[in-house]
Motif scaffolding. Structure first.
Motif, PDB file in Angstrom:
ATOM      1  N   GLN A 109       0.831  -1.206   0.000  1.00 13.08           N
ATOM      2  CA  GLN A 109       0.000   0.000   0.000  1.00 13.08           C
ATOM      3  C   GLN A 109       0.870   1.261   0.000  1.00 13.08           C
ATOM      4  O   GLN A 109       0.582   2.220  -0.717  1.00 13.08           O
ATOM      5  CB  GLN A 109      -0.923   0.018   1.230  1.00 13.08           C
ATOM      6  N   PRO A 143      -7.546   2.826   0.687  1.00 15.07           N
ATOM      7  CA  PRO A 143      -7.864   2.172   1.952  1.00 15.07           C
ATOM      8  C   PRO A 143      -6.638   2.062   2.852  1.00 15.07           C
ATOM      9  O   PRO A 143      -5.503   2.024   2.381  1.00 15.07           O
ATOM     10  CB  PRO A 143      -8.355   0.784   1.522  1.00 15.07           C
ATOM     11  N   GLN A 175      -9.528   4.898   5.784  1.00 13.28           N
ATOM     12  CA  GLN A 175      -9.230   5.274   4.406  1.00 13.28           C
ATOM     13  C   GLN A 175      -8.712   6.697   4.368  1.00 13.28           C
ATOM     14  O   GLN A 175      -8.960   7.483   5.268  1.00 13.28           O
ATOM     15  CB  GLN A 175     -10.448   5.122   3.510  1.00 13.28           C
ATOM     16  N   TYR A 216      -5.081  -0.365   5.913  1.00 14.53           N
ATOM     17  CA  TYR A 216      -5.239  -1.691   6.507  1.00 14.53           C
ATOM     18  C   TYR A 216      -4.448  -1.799   7.806  1.00 14.53           C
ATOM     19  O   TYR A 216      -3.418  -1.158   7.976  1.00 14.53           O
ATOM     20  CB  TYR A 216      -4.759  -2.768   5.531  1.00 14.53           C
ATOM     21  N   SER A 217      -4.935  -2.659   8.707  1.00 14.11           N
ATOM     22  CA  SER A 217      -4.277  -2.925   9.977  1.00 14.11           C
ATOM     23  C   SER A 217      -3.003  -3.721   9.735  1.00 14.11           C
ATOM     24  O   SER A 217      -2.971  -4.625   8.895  1.00 14.11           O
ATOM     25  CB  SER A 217      -5.213  -3.716  10.889  1.00 14.11           C
ATOM     26  N   ARG A 225      -4.476  -7.307   8.867  1.00 13.38           N
ATOM     27  CA  ARG A 225      -4.684  -6.960   7.457  1.00 13.38           C
ATOM     28  C   ARG A 225      -6.141  -6.640   7.118  1.00 13.38           C
ATOM     29  O   ARG A 225      -6.576  -6.811   5.989  1.00 13.38           O
ATOM     30  CB  ARG A 225      -4.186  -8.068   6.536  1.00 13.38           C
ATOM     31  N   LYS A 226      -6.901  -6.180   8.103  1.00 17.56           N
ATOM     32  CA  LYS A 226      -8.290  -5.780   7.850  1.00 17.56           C
ATOM     33  C   LYS A 226      -8.336  -4.280   7.616  1.00 17.56           C
ATOM     34  O   LYS A 226      -7.533  -3.521   8.139  1.00 17.56           O
ATOM     35  CB  LYS A 226      -9.188  -6.161   9.029  1.00 17.56           C
ATOM     36  N   LYS A 227      -9.319  -3.859   6.839  1.00 20.14           N
ATOM     37  CA  LYS A 227      -9.473  -2.436   6.522  1.00 20.14           C
ATOM     38  C   LYS A 227      -9.920  -1.686   7.780  1.00 20.14           C
ATOM     39  O   LYS A 227     -10.942  -2.007   8.374  1.00 20.14           O
ATOM     40  CB  LYS A 227     -10.503  -2.271   5.408  1.00 20.14           C
TER      41      LYS A 227
END
Length: 117
Positions: free
Chosen positions: A7, A43, A55, A45-46, A50-52
């Motif tokens: 990212q 977005p 943003q 992410y954690s 790895r969860k959103k």
């Protein structure tokens, strides 16, 4: 961790691609009021799961202001909106860059003269 790294690399690629295009070229695309608007969303992410978790939105405007017949000013304004879905916090940051062209040559950035070698 790998997803966050990707990212970040993607974000920097976006910034470098946008920076490589002359603001004057971007501003010439508009016809009547000589102002362009760009919006992009990225977005966040954690790093743990790895969860959103949020943003970032980038709202950019490019405006040309003719000062004289041979001098024009290009103003690039960016509003960065950061949303954290977990806490509900929303932050806004603003950035403005001013480019002055004289006879189609860049002569000033943010009111500081440029010396060409």
């Amino acid at each position: 961790m790998v997803a966050i790294r990707k990212q970040i690399i993607l974000f920097f690629c976006f910034v470098l691609c946008f920076a490589s295009i002359s603001p004057k070229v971007l501003a010439k695309e508009k016809y009547s009021n000589r102002e362009l608007f760009y919006t992009s969303v990225m977005p966040v992410y954690s790093m743990e799961n790895r969860k959103k978790v949020g943003q970032k939105s980038f709202e950019t405007s490019v405006k040309i202001d003719n000062k004289t017949n041979d001098t024009e000013e290009v103003i690039v304004s960016t509003k960065i909106i950061t949303e954290d879905f977990q806490s509900g916090e929303v932050r806004e940051e603003y950035s403005t860059q001013t480019y002055t062209f004289k006879k189609n040559k860049l002569v000033r950035i943010n009111n500081k003269d440029i010396e060409w070698c």
